[in-house]
Design an enzyme around this catalytic site. Structure first.
Site, PDB file in Angstrom:
ATOM      1  N   ASN A  57      -9.942  -0.454   0.278  1.00 36.98           N
ATOM      2  CA  ASN A  57      -8.485  -0.349   0.233  1.00 36.98           C
ATOM      3  C   ASN A  57      -7.990  -0.865  -1.122  1.00 36.98           C
ATOM      4  O   ASN A  57      -8.101  -2.057  -1.405  1.00 36.98           O
ATOM      5  CB  ASN A  57      -7.898  -1.176   1.388  1.00 36.98           C
ATOM      6  CG  ASN A  57      -6.375  -1.133   1.440  1.00 36.98           C
ATOM      7  OD1 ASN A  57      -5.731  -0.637   0.527  1.00 36.98           O
ATOM      8  ND2 ASN A  57      -5.817  -1.658   2.509  1.00 36.98           N
ATOM      9  N   CYS A 106       0.822  -1.227   0.000  1.00 35.24           N
ATOM     10  CA  CYS A 106       0.000   0.000   0.000  1.00 35.24           C
ATOM     11  C   CYS A 106       0.847   1.266   0.000  1.00 35.24           C
ATOM     12  O   CYS A 106       0.335   2.354  -0.257  1.00 35.24           O
ATOM     13  CB  CYS A 106      -0.925   0.016   1.206  1.00 35.24           C
ATOM     14  SG  CYS A 106      -1.975  -1.412   1.296  1.00 35.24           S
ATOM     15  N   HIS A 149      -3.561   6.949   3.252  1.00 32.91           N
ATOM     16  CA  HIS A 149      -3.910   5.655   2.661  1.00 32.91           C
ATOM     17  C   HIS A 149      -5.317   5.287   3.124  1.00 32.91           C
ATOM     18  O   HIS A 149      -5.648   5.389   4.311  1.00 32.91           O
ATOM     19  CB  HIS A 149      -2.890   4.605   3.119  1.00 32.91           C
ATOM     20  CG  HIS A 149      -3.248   3.228   2.691  1.00 32.91           C
ATOM     21  ND1 HIS A 149      -3.660   2.931   1.408  1.00 32.91           N
ATOM     22  CD2 HIS A 149      -3.276   2.044   3.368  1.00 32.91           C
ATOM     23  CE1 HIS A 149      -3.915   1.645   1.319  1.00 32.91           C
ATOM     24  NE2 HIS A 149      -3.699   1.087   2.501  1.00 32.91           N
TER      25      HIS A 149
END
Ligand code: ACO
Length: 342
Positions: free
Chosen positions: A299, A129, A269
């Protein structure tokens, strides 16, 4: 009040390089929407649980024939058109992904072919990520050193391809998508002021896909054991995410001699609303400063902050001259933060 003179930490050590700016951003998400109601029919979960524990309402899922390089290429073309840069002008393509089309060749090479970036060197990087900030930092090194004029960075994921759709602990969290940015020197602009990157391999087991690599090549047994799916210790990952994102953001601000109140837009994020809120609170940021779109996409790993940055710019939340703070966290463990004068 006269505008604050921004401190560029790269100016230490008789820095003679040039600055690197994001000329444009673009993103692409697949059409298919998977909402919480549909997940309720798939696993033992509820919209109430997913919303209250994560803030995610729906996510996008790529079709069977749509690959990570397809998503990446569409985001790239969007960014290139906005920057009025042709594919032939690109010197380097960096694709951040944990879901490459295949182990090799790199997804970046497949993107190069798809968009016709005939002159470009191309490679993938893997920082989960955190990948987009890693790509941003790498890309800017080539611009700053005058090695290249134009770098295309992309965060792209087809996470649906590594999700165990019968595991409620993970399948509700992730989605597919891609975001891209065109990097160049822009005269008289500060651009990327700093990017901090960090990692802690001792916590690699918290979030991983154990199968499919050289440690565990695919066998009937490994497939039956589900080793080719993403695995996560959610609670520990959560705690580490908050700490790492807070520390990275603080370090980035400190290097630029900036206070959080001077940041126009914070792009964290997009993993979990509670992580975002905890980081914002510890930083002393207001709700208005923080950009959130995880309710729509979940996500999307390396694509997450890239898609969010694109949406924030499109929504007018960031305008030329504004300061933006990007903060990331992911498997590895990895983390990072970047301060950009837009
Ligand atoms: N629906 C209903 N119940 C669920 C679900 C679900 N989808 N998922 C888990 N539960 C249950 C668990 O089984 C557990 O039940 P138990 O107490 O009977 O065992 C209970 O809910 C509570 O689980 P917790 O783990 O305590 O829930 P938590 O509040 O920690 O939230 C979550 C879980 C959402 C996964 C959270 O820990 C999280 O977001 N972690 C971080 C994930 C992350 O940020 N990843 C970033 C990196 S991703 C990358 O790099 C690819």
């Amino acid at each position: 009040m006269p505008p604050k003179k921004l401190k560029n930490p790269r100016a230490r050590h008789n820095f003679v390089g040039r600055t690197c700016s994001i000329l444009s951003v673009g993103s692409y998400v697949p059409e298919r929407v998977l909402d919480n109601a549909e997940l309720e029919r798939l696993v033992d979960t509820s919209n109430e649980w997913i919303m209250s524990r994560t803030g995610i309402s729906e996510r996008r899922i790529a079709s069977k024939h749509e690959t990570t390089s397809d998503l990446a290429s569409r985001a790239a073309m969007c960014a290139l058109e906005r920057a009025k840069v042709t594919p032939e002008e690109i010197d380097l393509i960096v694709v951040a992904t944990i879901t490459p089309d295949m182990p090799f060749p790199s997804t970046a090479c497949l993107v190069q072919r798809k968009i016709g970036a005939t002159r470009a060197a191309a490679f993938d990087l893997e920082a989960a990520c955190s990948g987009f900030i890693y790509a941003l930092e790498i890309g800017q090194q080539f611009i700053m050193s005058r090695t290249y004029e134009t770098v295309l960075i992309i965060g792209a994921e087809k996470l649906s391809s590594i999700i165990n759709w019968s595991d409620r602990n993970t399948c509700v969290l992730f989605g597919d998508g891609a975001g891209a940015a065109v990097l160049r020197h822009r005269p008289h602009a500060h651009g990327l002021l700093t990017a901090c990157m960090g990692s802690d391999g001792t916590k690699a087991d918290l979030l991983c896909m154990p199968g499919g690599g050289s440690a565990c090549p695919p066998t009937h047994e490994s497939l039956a054991a589900g080793l080719h799916y993403l695995r996560m210790d959610g609670k520990e990952t959560f705690k580490n995410a908050v700490n790492a994102m807070f520390t990275a953001a603080n370090e980035a601000l400190r290097r630029c001699d900036l206070d959080i109140s001077e940041i126009k837009c914070i792009i964290p994020h997009q993993a979990n609303r509670r992580i975002i809120d905890a980081v914002a609170e510890r930083l002393g940021a207001s709700q208005e400063q923080v950009f959130v779109n995880l309710h729509k996409f979940g996500n999307t790993s390396a694509a997450s902050v890239a898609i969010a940055l694109d949406e924030a710019v499109a929504a007018g939340r960031i305008q030329r001259g504004d300061l933006a703070l990007l903060i990331v966290f992911g498997a590895g463990l990895t983390w990072g933060a970047a301060v950009i004068e837009w």
